[in-house]
Design a protein around this motif. Sequence first.
Motif, PDB file in Angstrom:
ATOM      1  N   ALA A   1     -70.893   3.848  48.766  1.00 40.15           N
ATOM      2  CA  ALA A   1     -70.304   3.300  49.991  1.00 40.15           C
ATOM      3  C   ALA A   1     -68.783   3.416  49.956  1.00 40.15           C
ATOM      4  N   LEU A   2     -68.187   3.118  48.808  1.00 44.37           N
ATOM      5  CA  LEU A   2     -66.734   3.226  48.684  1.00 44.37           C
ATOM      6  C   LEU A   2     -66.246   4.667  48.798  1.00 44.37           C
ATOM      7  N   LEU A   3     -67.059   5.624  48.363  1.00 46.15           N
ATOM      8  CA  LEU A   3     -66.666   7.031  48.452  1.00 46.15           C
ATOM      9  C   LEU A   3     -66.611   7.528  49.898  1.00 46.15           C
ATOM     10  N   GLY A   4     -67.141   6.772  50.829  1.00 46.53           N
ATOM     11  CA  GLY A   4     -67.067   7.157  52.242  1.00 46.53           C
ATOM     12  C   GLY A   4     -65.639   7.151  52.776  1.00 46.53           C
ATOM     13  N   PHE A   5     -64.807   6.241  52.284  1.00 46.29           N
ATOM     14  CA  PHE A   5     -63.422   6.176  52.757  1.00 46.29           C
ATOM     15  C   PHE A   5     -62.631   7.443  52.396  1.00 46.29           C
ATOM     16  N   PRO A   6     -62.586   7.845  51.126  1.00 50.90           N
ATOM     17  CA  PRO A   6     -61.845   9.083  50.834  1.00 50.90           C
ATOM     18  C   PRO A   6     -62.502  10.312  51.442  1.00 50.90           C
ATOM     19  N   LEU A   7     -63.811  10.287  51.636  1.00 52.77           N
ATOM     20  CA  LEU A   7     -64.475  11.428  52.266  1.00 52.77           C
ATOM     21  C   LEU A   7     -64.013  11.586  53.706  1.00 52.77           C
ATOM     22  N   SER A   8     -63.882  10.487  54.427  1.00 55.99           N
ATOM     23  CA  SER A   8     -63.407  10.577  55.806  1.00 55.99           C
ATOM     24  C   SER A   8     -61.961  11.068  55.862  1.00 55.99           C
ATOM     25  N   ILE A   9     -61.164  10.678  54.888  1.00 55.84           N
ATOM     26  CA  ILE A   9     -59.777  11.152  54.828  1.00 55.84           C
ATOM     27  C   ILE A   9     -59.753  12.648  54.517  1.00 55.84           C
ATOM     28  N   THR A  10     -60.614  13.090  53.609  1.00 54.65           N
ATOM     29  CA  THR A  10     -60.694  14.512  53.263  1.00 54.65           C
ATOM     30  C   THR A  10     -61.110  15.348  54.454  1.00 54.65           C
ATOM     31  N   TYR A  11     -61.982  14.810  55.300  1.00 50.25           N
ATOM     32  CA  TYR A  11     -62.455  15.553  56.466  1.00 50.25           C
ATOM     33  C   TYR A  11     -61.424  15.634  57.588  1.00 50.25           C
ATOM     34  N   SER A  12     -60.432  14.755  57.598  1.00 50.87           N
ATOM     35  CA  SER A  12     -59.541  14.733  58.751  1.00 50.87           C
ATOM     36  C   SER A  12     -58.063  14.997  58.440  1.00 50.87           C
ATOM     37  N   VAL A  13     -57.525  14.382  57.413  1.00 46.34           N
ATOM     38  CA  VAL A  13     -56.073  14.421  57.188  1.00 46.34           C
ATOM     39  C   VAL A  13     -55.534  15.824  56.930  1.00 46.34           C
ATOM     40  N   PRO A  14     -56.125  16.636  56.034  1.00 43.92           N
ATOM     41  CA  PRO A  14     -55.526  17.961  55.811  1.00 43.92           C
ATOM     42  C   PRO A  14     -55.484  18.825  57.073  1.00 43.92           C
ATOM     43  N   PHE A  15     -56.522  18.737  57.881  1.00 36.61           N
ATOM     44  CA  PHE A  15     -56.567  19.557  59.089  1.00 36.61           C
ATOM     45  C   PHE A  15     -55.573  19.061  60.136  1.00 36.61           C
ATOM     46  N   SER A  16     -55.417  17.748  60.255  1.00 36.07           N
ATOM     47  CA  SER A  16     -54.441  17.238  61.221  1.00 36.07           C
ATOM     48  C   SER A  16     -53.011  17.538  60.778  1.00 36.07           C
ATOM     49  N   ILE A  17     -52.749  17.441  59.484  1.00 35.08           N
ATOM     50  CA  ILE A  17     -51.403  17.760  58.985  1.00 35.08           C
ATOM     51  C   ILE A  17     -51.110  19.243  59.178  1.00 35.08           C
ATOM     52  N   THR A  18     -52.076  20.091  58.862  1.00 29.80           N
ATOM     53  CA  THR A  18     -51.876  21.535  59.015  1.00 29.80           C
ATOM     54  C   THR A  18     -51.617  21.901  60.463  1.00 29.80           C
ATOM     55  N   SER A  19     -52.398  21.355  61.372  1.00 29.49           N
ATOM     56  CA  SER A  19     -52.186  21.691  62.785  1.00 29.49           C
ATOM     57  C   SER A  19     -50.873  21.110  63.288  1.00 29.49           C
ATOM     58  N   ASP A  20     -50.473  19.940  62.770  1.00 28.41           N
ATOM     59  CA  ASP A  20     -49.206  19.356  63.170  1.00 28.41           C
ATOM     60  C   ASP A  20     -48.025  20.185  62.672  1.00 28.41           C
ATOM     61  N   LEU A  21     -48.108  20.655  61.423  1.00 25.91           N
ATOM     62  CA  LEU A  21     -47.006  21.421  60.847  1.00 25.91           C
ATOM     63  C   LEU A  21     -46.898  22.830  61.417  1.00 25.91           C
ATOM     64  N   THR A  22     -48.004  23.387  61.877  1.00 28.56           N
ATOM     65  CA  THR A  22     -47.977  24.764  62.377  1.00 28.56           C
ATOM     66  C   THR A  22     -47.965  24.863  63.897  1.00 28.56           C
ATOM     67  N   ALA A  23     -47.849  23.739  64.587  1.00 25.26           N
ATOM     68  CA  ALA A  23     -47.913  23.753  66.054  1.00 25.26           C
ATOM     69  C   ALA A  23     -46.794  24.580  66.668  1.00 25.26           C
ATOM     70  N   ASP A  24     -45.614  24.544  66.095  1.00 22.97           N
ATOM     71  CA  ASP A  24     -44.463  25.214  66.697  1.00 22.97           C
ATOM     72  C   ASP A  24     -44.015  26.453  65.931  1.00 22.97           C
ATOM     73  N   THR A  25     -44.824  26.961  64.994  1.00 25.21           N
ATOM     74  CA  THR A  25     -44.379  28.085  64.184  1.00 25.21           C
ATOM     75  C   THR A  25     -44.618  29.429  64.831  1.00 25.21           C
ATOM     76  N   GLY A  26     -45.527  29.509  65.765  1.00 23.26           N
ATOM     77  CA  GLY A  26     -45.804  30.778  66.419  1.00 23.26           C
ATOM     78  C   GLY A  26     -46.822  31.637  65.687  1.00 23.26           C
ATOM     79  N   GLY A  27     -47.160  31.293  64.460  1.00 23.02           N
ATOM     80  CA  GLY A  27     -48.130  32.067  63.684  1.00 23.02           C
ATOM     81  C   GLY A  27     -49.565  31.739  64.029  1.00 23.02           C
ATOM     82  N   GLY A  28     -49.748  30.644  64.694  1.00 20.66           N
ATOM     83  CA  GLY A  28     -51.093  30.267  65.097  1.00 20.66           C
ATOM     84  C   GLY A  28     -51.717  29.239  64.187  1.00 20.66           C
ATOM     85  N   GLN A  29     -52.249  28.215  64.796  1.00 23.27           N
ATOM     86  CA  GLN A  29     -52.909  27.171  64.032  1.00 23.27           C
ATOM     87  C   GLN A  29     -54.220  27.666  63.440  1.00 23.27           C
TER      88      GLN A  29
END
Length: 159
Positions: free
Chosen positions: A60-88
């Motif tokens: 049950a406790l492993l559900g918290f880091p699993l949800s973070i693993t499923y969302s945070v890297p992708f949101s950070i990547t799309s946020d950091l590459t939004a204005d680069t022109g190389g494509g998300q």
Amino acid sequence: MCQRMGARLVWAMSNFIVFACMAGTAIISLVSVNKYITEGIQHAIGENRAIKIASLVIFALLGFPLSITYSVPFSITSDLTADTGGGQGLAIGVLNLAIVIPQMIVSLGAGPWDALFSGGNIPAFVLAPLFALAAGVTATLKLPNLSSGSFKSSGFHFG
């Protein structure tokens, strides 16, 4: 959570939770194997209620880091590459490869690793928290600070 605490701290915290849970998994495995050796197979199958409850709590406790693993890297990547022109899409694809390739290496190495230790998986359960601890320390020290205000909910999109 990223809005309040920052993505770096959330990511590091999830790695520390994985560290604690995997250390608990190793301890539970050692206890259950010792019971199996001393008391017979019937105690390893499900007779011990405390081992069952501890295992369920860890999962049950492993559900918290699993949800973070499923969302945070992708949101950070799309946020950091939004204005680069190389494509998300390209950045998300590279991130996906960075996730999948280590998983394939672990899958291919798991059998020989278990065979090295007489077929048991407890050494892997002991090694896992060490890697999770290293990942948490690395995340704390090396990940960039992103502004907490850059993480905004986009709401629901229908249609």
